[in-house]
Design an enzyme around this catalytic site. Structure first.
Site, PDB file in Angstrom:
ATOM      1  N   GLU A 127       1.719  -4.165  11.562  1.00 14.71           N
ATOM      2  CA  GLU A 127       1.167  -2.817  11.427  1.00 14.71           C
ATOM      3  C   GLU A 127       1.904  -1.868  12.369  1.00 14.71           C
ATOM      4  OE1 GLU A 127      -1.265  -1.743   9.471  1.00 14.71           O
ATOM      5  OE2 GLU A 127      -2.453  -3.500   8.876  1.00 14.71           O
TER       6      GLU A 127
ATOM      7  N   HIS B 271       2.947  -2.923   7.120  1.00 17.66           N
ATOM      8  CA  HIS B 271       1.942  -1.912   6.770  1.00 17.66           C
ATOM      9  C   HIS B 271       1.970  -0.764   7.780  1.00 17.66           C
ATOM     10  CE1 HIS B 271      -0.569  -4.242   3.771  1.00 17.66           C
ATOM     11  NE2 HIS B 271       0.225  -5.189   4.248  1.00 17.66           N
TER      12      HIS B 271
ATOM     13  N   GLU C 240       1.397   4.026   2.760  1.00 17.27           N
ATOM     14  CA  GLU C 240       1.773   3.607   4.114  1.00 17.27           C
ATOM     15  C   GLU C 240       3.288   3.701   4.267  1.00 17.27           C
ATOM     16  OE1 GLU C 240      -0.178  -0.151   4.797  1.00 17.27           O
ATOM     17  OE2 GLU C 240      -2.157   0.707   4.428  1.00 17.27           O
TER      18      GLU C 240
ATOM     19  N   HIS D 255       0.868  -1.177   0.000  1.00 16.89           N
ATOM     20  CA  HIS D 255       0.000   0.000   0.000  1.00 16.89           C
ATOM     21  C   HIS D 255       0.910   1.234   0.000  1.00 16.89           C
ATOM     22  CE1 HIS D 255      -3.351  -2.582   1.982  1.00 16.89           C
ATOM     23  NE2 HIS D 255      -3.421  -2.612   0.664  1.00 16.89           N
TER      24      HIS D 255
END
Length: 494
Positions: free
Chosen positions: A401, A328, A233, A230
């Site tokens: 994350e 991420h 990010e 992504h």
């Protein structure tokens, strides 16, 4: 906020049509309504026509206030989060309010104190705006969508000011970083081009290990790490760089890890999206992290290349793919944390909780309580879910994350905003946690025994090499608990 003109109100009510924003503003000067004279200082010039830039439209609300529209991801109007633009031709002491009016998400860390980043030509280090100058609210002028407004005072007329959602990390920066590593000619660092993106940008694959582990017939324990699927990010790239910097260093833990493990790292899975300033999608509008089940070699070439390599390793009897970690950034939660998979096999389920528990002990910004294990149908096409189903019981697959904003330091409730260095520190801590997982602490202790100097020049720290040998020479159970040896943060030891 200043009362909006009718023109601005109509622009706000036209929010549903911002999929028509097809490109970034390009040296766009905002002149007052009805102004016919020569442009002068204070007539702001907005620009996002640069790498990773994103700003699709600017509407002047009043002399002091501007509505700014994020350009949607290319070929996908659903995603509008990342912004990155410059402002110039400012007047000293000019005060403005910028309203980002078309976020595609409602929940945001802006509710919790997050603030945009800013730098200028005379102050090139990114810093966060004061949270007291940032407001996040439902706006009736924009169909009750959420708006993030921030107040700013320009103080140097000759400066160009740049604003961004988070610390940018561009494709070009990444290529320069890898070029600099290659020039060091480290025999344990290998860079190859695994494929190309739709726009012919490189898909880089790094291999970090002792070269003995790559000899023909050698058994390999592989840790596979990916990032930036992504593109908006950006913390993912800083964490990835922290992992790489640590693994190629002369720190004794890094040297032990290179002896026993093979690290395969694809740090930028979506180079086109990164270059274009998209938040979530590729050039063609695909969320690549939903296409692992059947990636197309022409529509998702980078994903296709990585998946083929992983399957090839999985089918190699000499290779044990032990870990897959996809990095991420999270827009609504604090700290670093992980997502893992749910398995019917209780022993496998319990074993995959070990790594995040160990990471929690090594990294003050990592939260095990925020870590969760699920098989949400919406996430079926993600790398974690797909590979968790493909690989056997000896493999662990995670999404790592990290917050776009901050972490809560242990024992307090105070939010500590992330810096570029703090993201990289998390990466270093991820790397060193493999030492605890494989219980390799005794090997580090052997390394740090002082040895006589053989040359007149000043030696590097811990110059005496490890004894070589395959990882299988040191029997280790994957389920063993963390050793009691505590290692200091290696960040100052490079």
């Amino acid at each position: 906020m200043a009362e909006r003109s009718q023109t601005a109100l109509e622009a706000g009510n036209d929010l549903g049509k911002d999929d028509a924003i097809g490109g970034n503003v390009n040296k766009y000067m905002v002149l007052p309504t009805g102004y016919c004279g020569q442009p002068k200082k204070g007539h702001l010039v907005f620009d996002a026509c640069f790498e990773s830039g994103n700003l699709g439209r600017v509407d002047q609300v009043s002399e002091f206030e501007y509505d700014l529209f994020i350009r949607p991801d290319t070929c996908n109007p659903r995603f509008r989060v990342w912004f990155n633009f410059t402002v110039e031709n400012v007047k000293e002491s000019q005060r403005v309010i910028f309203n980002i009016v078309n976020f595609s998400k409602t929940k945001s860390l802006y509710r919790d104190g997050m603030a945009p980043m800013v730098k200028s030509t005379s102050r090139p280090k990114w810093q966060r705006l004061p949270p007291k100058n940032v407001y996040y609210y439902r706006c009736p002028d924009h169909r009750k969508n959420y708006v993030m407004s921030f107040a700013f005072c320009f103080d140097r007329e000759e400066d160009v000011y740049q604003f961004a959602y988070c610390y940018p990390y561009t494709y070009t920066r990444f290529q320069h970083y890898l070029d600099s590593l290659q020039k060091r000619n480290m025999d344990y660092f290998f860079r190859e081009q695994l494929g190309q993106s739709v726009q012919q940008r490189q898909l880089d694959l790094l291999t970090i290990t002792n070269p003995d582990n790559l000899r023909e017939g050698a058994e390999q324990k592989v840790v596979f790490i990916t990032g930036r699927v992504h593109p908006g990010e950006t913390p993912s790239s800083f964490v990835c760089q922290g992992i790489i910097d640590f693994l190629i260093s002369q720190h004794p833990i890094a040297r032990v890890l290179r002896e026993h493990l093979v690290f395969k790292i694809a740090p930028m899975l979506n180079p086109d999206g990164v270059y274009l300033g998209n938040y979530r999608c590729s050039l063609m509008g695909f969320d690549l992290n939903r296409h692992w089940l059947d990636p197309s070699p022409w529509a998702h070439p980078t994903l296709y290349g990585v998946k083929q390599l992983i399957i090839q390793m999985y089918n190699d009897p000499k290779t044990s793919l032990e870990f897959y970690i996809d990095i991420h950034a999270h827009s609504t939660m604090m700290n670093g944390f992980m997502y893992g998979n749910v398995f019917e096999d209780e022993e496998r389920f319990q074993r995959q909780a070990i790594f995040p528990k160990l990471l929690c002990q090594n990294a003050e910004d990592f939260s095990y309580s925020s870590t969760s294990f699920n098989r949400d149908a919406v996430k079926a096409g993600t790398g974690r879910r797909f590979l968790g189903g493909l690989l056997d019981h000896t493999s662990s697959c995670y999404t790592l994350e990290v917050s776009f904003y901050s972490y809560i330091s242990g024992g307090t409730t105070a939010a500590v905003p992330y810096t570029e260095e703090a993201y990289m520190k998390l990466g270093r801590n991820v790397a060193r946690t493999f030492l605890d997982y494989y219980r390799l602490d005794p090997m580090v202790e052997k390394m740090v025994i002082p040895m006589p100097r053989l040359r007149k020049e000043r030696p590097l720290p811990y110059k005496y090499p490890l004894r070589r040998g395959p990882a299988s020479s040191y029997p280790i159970s994957k389920g063993d608990k963390k050793s009691s040896v505590n290692h200091k943060d290696p960040s100052n030891s490079f």
